[in-house]
Design a protein around this motif. Sequence first.
Motif: not given
Length: 103
Positions: A33-34, A36-38, A40-41, A68, A71-72, A75
């Motif tokens: 998950m980290l 994926l968020y990284l 995205f950022i 987006g 990404l949700i 999770a």
Amino acid sequence: MQDPIYARIQSNPRFQELVGKRERFAWLLSAVMLGLYLAFILLIAFEPQVLGTRISPDSTTTWGIPIGVGLILAAFVLTGIYVYRANGEFDELNAAILDEVKK
């Protein structure tokens, strides 16, 4: 004062196995998950035009919306994977540990 059953559970090798498996799996899912968020950022920081690009020329929706939402949803999927494994393998190990300790 600690109940002797807790001491027997904590000293049980299968309990240590359960704790180790559960921690490794939780860290693995957290790292995914980290990541994926990284990603995205980093996409926002270095290629923001990708998120602003329309899906098709006549569409009002840009790629930012499905990315987006994805990404949700990721999770939720990772949470479901953890719950599935927790209700299966981890619960079976837990029941086996309790059976051993009660004897």
